[in-house]
Motif scaffolding. Structure first.
Motif, PDB file in Angstrom:
ATOM      1  N   ASP A  64       0.780  -1.337   0.234  1.00 54.86           N
ATOM      2  CA  ASP A  64       0.078  -0.182  -0.083  1.00 54.86           C
ATOM      3  C   ASP A  64       0.741   1.282   0.095  1.00 54.86           C
ATOM      4  OD1 ASP A  64      -0.270   0.837   3.112  1.00 54.86           O
ATOM      5  OD2 ASP A  64       0.793  -0.990   2.747  1.00 54.86           O
ATOM      6  N   PRO A  65       0.125   2.548  -0.307  1.00 54.96           N
ATOM      7  CA  PRO A  65       1.065   3.831  -0.483  1.00 54.96           C
ATOM      8  C   PRO A  65       2.089   3.893   0.836  1.00 54.96           C
ATOM      9  CG  PRO A  65      -1.166   3.910  -1.550  1.00 54.96           C
ATOM     10  CD  PRO A  65      -1.039   2.669  -0.512  1.00 54.96           C
ATOM     11  N   ILE A  66       1.661   3.769   1.822  1.00 54.83           N
ATOM     12  CA  ILE A  66       2.291   4.029   3.077  1.00 54.83           C
ATOM     13  C   ILE A  66       3.590   3.360   3.233  1.00 54.83           C
ATOM     14  CG2 ILE A  66       2.525   4.160   5.532  1.00 54.83           C
ATOM     15  CD1 ILE A  66      -0.327   5.049   5.441  1.00 54.83           C
ATOM     16  N   SER A  67       3.459   1.682   2.891  1.00 48.57           N
ATOM     17  CA  SER A  67       4.754   0.931   3.061  1.00 48.57           C
ATOM     18  C   SER A  67       5.625   1.310   1.796  1.00 48.57           C
ATOM     19  CB  SER A  67       3.850  -0.413   2.987  1.00 48.57           C
ATOM     20  OG  SER A  67       2.927  -0.606   3.624  1.00 48.57           O
ATOM     21  N   LEU A  68       5.055   1.614   0.650  1.00 49.89           N
ATOM     22  CA  LEU A  68       5.777   1.734  -0.802  1.00 49.89           C
ATOM     23  C   LEU A  68       6.709   3.249  -0.366  1.00 49.89           C
ATOM     24  CD1 LEU A  68       5.465   0.653  -3.475  1.00 49.89           C
ATOM     25  CD2 LEU A  68       4.602   2.711  -4.217  1.00 49.89           C
ATOM     26  N   SER A  69       6.204   4.061   0.410  1.00 49.98           N
ATOM     27  CA  SER A  69       7.113   5.095   0.587  1.00 49.98           C
ATOM     28  C   SER A  69       8.056   4.885   1.490  1.00 49.98           C
ATOM     29  CB  SER A  69       6.216   6.331   1.149  1.00 49.98           C
ATOM     30  OG  SER A  69       5.657   6.127   2.353  1.00 49.98           O
ATOM     31  N   ALA A  70       7.997   4.090   2.159  1.00 50.53           N
ATOM     32  CA  ALA A  70       8.969   3.380   3.113  1.00 50.53           C
ATOM     33  C   ALA A  70      10.003   2.726   2.563  1.00 50.53           C
ATOM     34  CB  ALA A  70       8.393   2.581   4.222  1.00 50.53           C
ATOM     35  N   LEU A  71       9.766   1.829   1.438  1.00 53.68           N
ATOM     36  CA  LEU A  71      10.445   0.945   0.599  1.00 53.68           C
ATOM     37  C   LEU A  71      11.261   1.651  -0.228  1.00 53.68           C
ATOM     38  CD1 LEU A  71       8.120  -1.985   0.187  1.00 53.68           C
ATOM     39  CD2 LEU A  71      10.154  -2.023   1.451  1.00 53.68           C
ATOM     40  N   ILE A  72      10.698   2.883  -1.153  1.00 50.86           N
ATOM     41  CA  ILE A  72      11.392   3.346  -2.050  1.00 50.86           C
ATOM     42  C   ILE A  72      12.664   3.875  -1.518  1.00 50.86           C
ATOM     43  CG2 ILE A  72      11.134   5.296  -3.696  1.00 50.86           C
ATOM     44  CD1 ILE A  72       8.292   4.955  -3.760  1.00 50.86           C
ATOM     45  N   ASP A  73      12.818   4.725  -0.491  1.00 45.07           N
ATOM     46  CA  ASP A  73      13.790   5.131   0.022  1.00 45.07           C
ATOM     47  C   ASP A  73      14.072   4.726   1.491  1.00 45.07           C
ATOM     48  OD1 ASP A  73      15.379   8.464  -0.642  1.00 45.07           O
ATOM     49  OD2 ASP A  73      16.359   6.580   0.271  1.00 45.07           O
ATOM     50  N   ALA A  74      14.682   3.411   1.717  1.00 43.72           N
ATOM     51  CA  ALA A  74      14.568   3.168   3.100  1.00 43.72           C
ATOM     52  C   ALA A  74      15.363   3.974   4.167  1.00 43.72           C
ATOM     53  CB  ALA A  74      15.170   1.686   3.073  1.00 43.72           C
ATOM     54  N   LYS A  75      16.420   4.199   3.662  1.00 46.44           N
ATOM     55  CA  LYS A  75      17.439   5.278   4.427  1.00 46.44           C
ATOM     56  C   LYS A  75      16.750   6.224   5.058  1.00 46.44           C
ATOM     57  CE  LYS A  75      21.967   7.103   4.934  1.00 46.44           C
ATOM     58  NZ  LYS A  75      23.026   7.850   4.246  1.00 46.44           N
ATOM     59  N   LYS A  76      16.187   7.043   4.014  1.00 42.38           N
ATOM     60  CA  LYS A  76      15.304   8.212   4.539  1.00 42.38           C
ATOM     61  C   LYS A  76      14.150   8.122   5.371  1.00 42.38           C
ATOM     62  CE  LYS A  76      14.198  12.201   1.227  1.00 42.38           C
ATOM     63  NZ  LYS A  76      13.806  12.731   0.031  1.00 42.38           N
ATOM     64  N   PHE A  77      13.371   6.703   5.116  1.00 47.99           N
ATOM     65  CA  PHE A  77      12.385   6.475   5.953  1.00 47.99           C
ATOM     66  C   PHE A  77      12.884   6.208   7.388  1.00 47.99           C
ATOM     67  CE2 PHE A  77       8.525   4.684   7.495  1.00 47.99           C
ATOM     68  CZ  PHE A  77       8.983   3.565   8.294  1.00 47.99           C
ATOM     69  N   PHE A  78      14.084   5.607   7.623  1.00 51.51           N
ATOM     70  CA  PHE A  78      14.607   5.261   8.984  1.00 51.51           C
ATOM     71  C   PHE A  78      14.762   6.499   9.581  1.00 51.51           C
ATOM     72  CE2 PHE A  78      13.632   1.078   8.673  1.00 51.51           C
ATOM     73  CZ  PHE A  78      14.479   0.283   7.597  1.00 51.51           C
ATOM     74  N   GLU A  79      15.279   7.609   8.518  1.00 54.05           N
ATOM     75  CA  GLU A  79      15.749   8.975   9.494  1.00 54.05           C
ATOM     76  C   GLU A  79      14.663   9.550   9.928  1.00 54.05           C
ATOM     77  OE1 GLU A  79      18.135  10.762   6.141  1.00 54.05           O
ATOM     78  OE2 GLU A  79      19.896   9.382   6.788  1.00 54.05           O
ATOM     79  N   ARG A  80      13.491   9.237   9.177  1.00 53.91           N
ATOM     80  CA  ARG A  80      12.126  10.012   9.462  1.00 53.91           C
ATOM     81  C   ARG A  80      11.871   9.568  11.074  1.00 53.91           C
ATOM     82  NH1 ARG A  80       7.671   8.694   5.655  1.00 53.91           N
ATOM     83  NH2 ARG A  80       9.175   8.421   4.036  1.00 53.91           N
ATOM     84  N   GLY A  81      12.465   8.426  11.532  1.00 56.42           N
ATOM     85  CA  GLY A  81      11.814   8.154  12.785  1.00 56.42           C
ATOM     86  C   GLY A  81      10.668   7.594  13.064  1.00 56.42           C
ATOM     87  N   GLU A  82       9.972   6.836  12.009  1.00 52.47           N
ATOM     88  CA  GLU A  82       8.714   6.430  12.235  1.00 52.47           C
ATOM     89  C   GLU A  82       8.716   4.820  12.366  1.00 52.47           C
ATOM     90  OE1 GLU A  82       6.420   9.496   9.447  1.00 52.47           O
ATOM     91  OE2 GLU A  82       6.310   7.399   8.893  1.00 52.47           O
ATOM     92  N   PRO A  83       7.882   4.218  13.074  1.00 54.33           N
ATOM     93  CA  PRO A  83       7.971   2.771  13.267  1.00 54.33           C
ATOM     94  C   PRO A  83       7.607   2.124  11.790  1.00 54.33           C
ATOM     95  CG  PRO A  83       6.027   3.432  14.402  1.00 54.33           C
ATOM     96  CD  PRO A  83       6.772   4.852  14.022  1.00 54.33           C
ATOM     97  N   ILE A  84       8.115   0.821  11.703  1.00 58.21           N
ATOM     98  CA  ILE A  84       7.815   0.272  10.393  1.00 58.21           C
ATOM     99  C   ILE A  84       6.466   0.036  10.295  1.00 58.21           C
ATOM    100  CG2 ILE A  84       8.272  -1.789   8.882  1.00 58.21           C
ATOM    101  CD1 ILE A  84      11.224  -1.813  10.318  1.00 58.21           C
ATOM    102  N   PRO A  85       5.783   0.321   8.969  1.00 61.43           N
ATOM    103  CA  PRO A  85       4.389   0.238   8.893  1.00 61.43           C
ATOM    104  C   PRO A  85       4.039  -1.087   8.669  1.00 61.43           C
ATOM    105  CG  PRO A  85       5.184   1.355   7.004  1.00 61.43           C
ATOM    106  CD  PRO A  85       6.338   1.007   7.879  1.00 61.43           C
TER     107      PRO A  85
END
Lengths: 293, 204
Positions: A179-200
């Protein structure tokens, strides 16, 4: 009204009012406005226009209120061939040729499972979740050139030839929905982890996609593994190749994500801290039940 | 409630990727595969029981559809037709050969009829040859060849039903009736023609 009839009414009726008596209607102004005379209509109607020229528009369109102009509903054009374009899912194409090229140039390691984040890290694809893009699809260009066994996870496959080309070399293919939220986490994983959100936690596919993701012919991730095995054998016989010995596969080829899981080795709900090289996990019962449901 | 106190602080050692992927940290949600398919024989896509035939049918039984690819001789050749440099350089045509007599995967009952029907495809040494260059992809051409082989085997295995006694009777009856009608018509026509001739009896 004749006198005898009137007296009869007085004798028989319980109550006599103006409204009760069957008298011919008095033509009030209100009634006259609602029922115009033919001569009056002709006087009101214009000598020109669709009514006088017997060229009335289809039902539902008022010629008088249109006042000579086309009504709004006819000015906006209809393009029925584009119906559903706002809701349609888009997948960016990746061909077998590009995959083989990336493997030959050592930008992708074929011994590890090839995933959406692995392919996005090559920076060849820019997937935009807010533009209704849901990932990558495999096209069959370069089916004859492809010659490495890989464990591939893609979002859509359109042709059987692409599936056959991968399985002929001894690989594994699954189609997986994000789904789109998970997709935004997968596209740029490093950026997602830097955001500080739990893995959806990944959602189940929408209703119009469930049929293809439970289809063994598309190698959907929600399809019965028994049917997928049958389909692998069927394709091997159809295209004329032999399926490899299952004991020769490394355990990485059998690695498969849970339907709620996004990253290999990481669970939904975990918080990855890249700076301190730690992972934080929830202990509260409500979080645990949510992320394990 | 401070949300930080809900989390457990855990040190993550520097593990190699391979170890990280394989260590038994198997996450199972409510939609895990063992819950979605509790009755499946094997959750592994690569190994497990299959219902489709995986071995060839030995000579006497019916053809079960399995063709052993090892026993076929597959060669890639140049394709014919338009296509420029691509068709000239790449070998997208696929030729499949196999020796018919020694092919154990074709049932013995079908073989004589098969050889009879496809005698134009079998050469002097007894090899059945089929070639396909319908598409631009080698895999698709190979699939086309195999599909035709299967269709030819099926054609050879179908024996025509033949006419039943009732059908033969009705056909004979109809033939008789038609010939009788034809004879009647012929006689009428010949009468017409005789009436046109001057007759021998004089009307004096």
């Amino acid at each position: 009204m004749p006198i005898e009839r009137g007296l009869q009414y007085l004798r028989q009726m319980q109550r006599v009012t103006l409204k009760n008596l069957p008298m011919p209607l008095e033509k009030t102004l209100k009634w006259q406005q609602a029922h115009p005379d033919e001569t009056k209509i002709k006087a009101i109607m214009s000598r020109k226009g669709p009514i006088s020229r017997s060229a009335l528009p289809p039902y539902g369109i008022d010629p008088i209120q249109a006042e000579g102009r086309l009504p709004w509903i006819l000015t906006v054009p209809k393009e029925p061939y584009y119906e559903g374009v706002e809701e349609a899912r888009q997948y960016l194409p990746i061909s077998l040729r590009t995959l083989q090229r990336l493997i030959d140039l050592r930008r992708i390691n074929p011994e590890k499972p090839i995933d959406l984040p692995v392919l996005c890290n090559t920076k060849l694809f820019s997937i935009q979740p807010d533009q209704r893009q849901f990932g990558l699809q495999l096209t069959d260009e370069g089916a004859d050139l492809f010659s490495t066994p890989i464990n591939l996870e893609i979002q859509w496959v359109a042709s059987e030839l692409a599936i056959a080309a991968i399985e002929r070399c001894g690989g594994v293919l699954t189609t997986r929905y994000f789904d789109p939220i998970s997709l935004s986490a997968l596209i740029d994983a490093k950026k997602f982890f830097e955001r500080g959100e739990p893995i959806p936690r990944c959602d189940t596919p929408p209703i119009n996609a469930v049929e293809s993701y439970t289809d063994p012919k598309q190698r959907g991730y929600l399809a019965n593994p028994d049917s997928i095995r049958e389909e692998r054998q069927r394709l091997a016989q159809k295209y004329g190749y032999k399926l490899p010995d299952p004991s020769k596969f490394s355990s990485l080829f059998r690695l498969k994500k849970d339907p709620r899981q996004i990253f290999y080795g990481l669970e939904p709900g975990w918080l990855v801290n890249l700076k301190d090289q730690t992972i934080l996990k929830p202990t509260d019962a409500k979080f645990q039940t949510f992320y394990h449901s | 409630m401070n949300p930080i106190t809900n989390f457990v602080y855990r040190q993550c050692l520097a593990l190699s990727t391979r170890q990280f992927l394989i260590t038994s940290r198997t996450y199972k949600s409510n939609l895990s595969y063992d819950k979605l398919f509790p009755k499946s024989h094997s959750l592994d896509v690569l190994s497990g029981p299959i219902q489709a035939p995986t071995n060839e049918s030995t000579g006497k039984e019916k053809f079960n559809g399995f063709i052993p690819i090892d026993k076929l001789d597959v060669t890639h050749r140049h394709a014919r037709g338009p296509g420029g440099q691509h068709v000239n350089k790449t070998l997208t045509g696929v030729e499949i050969r196999f020796h018919v007599e020694s092919a154990t995967w074709i049932p013995e009952s079908i073989k004589p009829r098969f050889c009879d029907m496809n005698h134009t495809r079998i050469n002097r040494d007894g090899y059945f040859i089929i070639f396909s260059d319908e598409t631009r992809h080698r895999l698709l051409n190979q699939a086309h060849c195999l599909d035709r082989i299967r269709a030819l085997i099926r054609e050879a295995s179908l024996i025509p039903k033949g006419l039943s006694d009732e059908e033969r009777k009705t056909i004979e009856q109809r033939k008789k009736a038609a010939s009788q009608e034809r004879v009647i018509r012929k006689r009428i026509q010949s009468m017409h023609k005789q009436e046109r001739k001057p007759s021998s009896t004089d009307l004096n």
